[in-house]
Design an enzyme around this catalytic site. Structure first.
Site, PDB file in Angstrom:
ATOM      1  N   GLY A  58      35.375  45.498  52.871  1.00  0.00           N
ATOM      2  CA  GLY A  58      35.167  46.858  53.348  1.00  0.00           C
ATOM      3  C   GLY A  58      35.535  46.986  54.801  1.00  0.00           C
ATOM      4  N   ASN A 132      25.792  46.700  47.404  1.00  0.00           N
ATOM      5  CA  ASN A 132      27.171  46.604  46.958  1.00  0.00           C
ATOM      6  C   ASN A 132      27.143  46.969  45.480  1.00  0.00           C
ATOM      7  OD1 ASN A 132      29.192  43.730  46.045  1.00  0.00           O
ATOM      8  ND2 ASN A 132      29.792  45.851  46.241  1.00  0.00           N
ATOM      9  N   GLY A 133      27.851  48.018  45.099  1.00  0.00           N
ATOM     10  CA  GLY A 133      27.898  48.357  43.683  1.00  0.00           C
ATOM     11  C   GLY A 133      27.812  49.840  43.423  1.00  0.00           C
ATOM     12  N   TYR A 272      41.206  39.219  42.072  1.00  0.00           N
ATOM     13  CA  TYR A 272      41.766  39.898  43.236  1.00  0.00           C
ATOM     14  C   TYR A 272      40.833  40.006  44.442  1.00  0.00           C
ATOM     15  CZ  TYR A 272      43.336  44.105  45.838  1.00  0.00           C
ATOM     16  OH  TYR A 272      43.681  44.999  46.798  1.00  0.00           O
ATOM     17  N   ASP A 375      51.874  39.085  40.453  1.00  0.00           N
ATOM     18  CA  ASP A 375      50.907  39.999  41.072  1.00  0.00           C
ATOM     19  C   ASP A 375      49.627  39.961  40.244  1.00  0.00           C
ATOM     20  OD1 ASP A 375      49.850  41.749  42.876  1.00  0.00           O
ATOM     21  OD2 ASP A 375      51.240  43.392  42.478  1.00  0.00           O
TER      22      ASP A 375
END
Ligand code: SF4
Length: 492
Positions: A58, A132-133, A272, A375
């Site tokens: 973030g 977070n969430g 990712y 990717d």
């Protein structure tokens, strides 16, 4: 009996840059990162370094609230950790308990009022909350609370939990348990009072949260890289449905949920989001990504002159693909690390003329070569098309795209900011059609079984490997039916 919350002026400064990643690229956005400290005399400094290590989760705002046992000292601001917390400011954040937060906001919602930790006054003193969430049923609970008189200060769902706790007639721990039993979603919560820290993970463990120790102090972080940064010892991951309470008597391991749910840690963390040096569930991210690349090579080999990975998250997988095939790994693309935050973004016209701020192809490497481009995911497809064309413009004779996840077809309800399905290219087009759309010579995705095996190795006790795969297979681990009021994306 209801106990209203009040908020004061919680932040200083008005610095705000539009974050990068908004100039038309269509990567998924990381959610947020949390960091907690219990009983360390330099809680603020540890939080600073911990949050700095979590910066990739973030970049829009950062905040920290520290308790000295009788009062809160806190600060939140828009920007990177190093921009928000100056040296002078850090000296004011005294105390030995702290919670901190870094945040990405959902589009149209990048307001300082939603930066965390949120800080409240309630009947037993001060309360700070960082999460977070996403709480899927937040709109329903919020409407009920508003109808019975609660006044919300922010649009952040995190405030819902504070109101639920404040309105309970029970003590803090029981009130928190009731609140967590009421909410549905994927979350990691840190809740702090003047002398206590509460730590909770949702019943499926959707969002990562880990515990470490530094001397006698306990640390909590979204990722182990933050513990490593400050030299803390990793103790364990927080279990799904667990509620840890830290007070003057030390650590109490408790639960708010006693049902047996399937564990469902977000697979995108491995694919990712998380830093390659972080471990989750005992699995190192770099190693898992290498296995994804290796498995991809077994599932869909293509002959080529070189393998390259889209930096930074796909480099590990590209190395795995190269090792498995014997095709050399080359640095076919370079990411400019200094575009992170800037006031000036190229106009659409300049972009079309080829001004590239983030990513460049290395002409001397790819010219005249058949390239395998690795990717991690395709969201809308615009970024993939741009990268394929960039490699072709630099002279690549063929570009074969290999994606180390299954097709991303469904939106996330648990904290990842995704477009709705109409904008997800894999929900609209077949693999062949996507291949044409992104102008690749061939396109293949990693199979779900290949993904699970790459992350969990030989542990086949659970066919889903303890993972949430809902954005690929639509099997959401929680209920989502809240009268059309459910909320997807990220509310942290
Ligand atoms: S739906 Fe996808 S992005 Fe969301 S928690 Fe599940 S795996 Fe992660």
């Amino acid at each position: 009996m209801s106990h209203e919350l009040t908020t004061g002026p919680l932040w200083t400064g008005d610095y705000y840059n539009e974050g990068s990643g908004k100039e038309g690229l269509d990567k998924l956005k990381e959610e947020c990162g949390v960091f907690g400290v219990f009983r360390h005399p330099d809680a603020a400094s540890l939080s600073y370094y911990g949050l700095h290590a979590l910066q990739h989760r973030g970049e829009e705002s950062a905040g920290m609230c520290v308790s000295d046992g009788s009062q809160f000292n806190y600060h939140r601001g828009m920007g990177l950790v190093k921009e928000v917390f100056t040296k002078d400011l850090m000296q004011t954040l005294t105390g030995d308990i702290s919670i901190g937060h870094v945040r990405y906001s959902t589009s149209g919602d990048s307001k300082l009022t939603n930066a965390q930790p949120l800080v409240f006054k309630y009947r037993d003193g001060d309360l700070a909350v960082a999460t977070n969430g996403n709480i899927v049923n937040a709109p329903t609970i919020r409407r009920e609370l508003e109808q019975s008189g609660s006044i919300f200060q922010t649009t952040s769902d995190t405030e819902v939990i504070a109101h639920l706790i404040a309105r309970s007639s029970k003590g803090l721990v029981e009130a928190a348990k009731e609140a967590f039993q009421r909410i549905v979603g994927g979350y990691a919560f840190l809740i702090m009072t003047n002398d206590k820290l509460l730590v909770a993970s949702d019943p499926h463990g959707l969002r990562p949260l880990t515990m470490g120790k530094l001397g006698d102090a306990y640390l909590f972080a979204s990722e182990t890289c933050a513990l490593e940064t400050i030299g803390a010892e990793l103790i364990r991951d927080i279990e799904p449905g667990e509620l840890l309470v830290l007070d003057a008597d030390g650590l109490h391991e408790d639960r708010f949920d006693h049902h047996k749910h399937r564990k469902a840690l977000c697979a995108m963390e491995y694919i990712y989001f998380a830093r390659p040096d972080s471990d989750m569930n005992g699995t190192n991210q770099h190693a898992a990504r290498k296995r994804m690349g290796s498995r991809m090579a077994i599932e869909s080999f293509v002959d080529a002159d070189l393998v390259t990975g889209v930096p930074d998250s796909s480099i590990s997988a590209a190395i795995g693909y190269a090792e498995q095939t014997g095709i050399p790994y080359e640095m076919g693309m370079i990411k400019n690390k200094y575009t992170g935050r800037t006031f000036i973004q190229p106009s659409q016209e300049l972009r079309e003329q080829g001004v590239k701020m983030k990513l460049s192809a290395v002409r001397r490497v790819v010219e005249g070569k058949r390239v395998v481009m690795i990717d991690d995911s395709i969201v809308r497809g615009t970024t993939s098309r741009r990268i394929v064309n960039m490699l072709r413009d630099a002279g690549a004779t063929e570009v074969h795209v290999r994606i180390t996840s299954p097709p991303f077809k469904n939106p996330c309800f648990y904290g990842i900011d995704t477009p709705d399905s109409r904008e997800l290219i894999a929900s609209q087009l077949s693999v062949e059609e996507i291949c044409r759309e992104i102008n690749a010579d061939s396109l293949e995705f990693l199979s779900p079984d290949g993904l699970i095996a790459s992350i969990q190795g030989d542990n086949q006790d659970d066919p889903k490997g303890g993972l949430c795969l809902a954005c690929f297979d639509h099997d959401y681990p929680t209920r989502l039916d809240f009268g059309g009021e459910e909320k997807f994306g990220c509310s942290c």
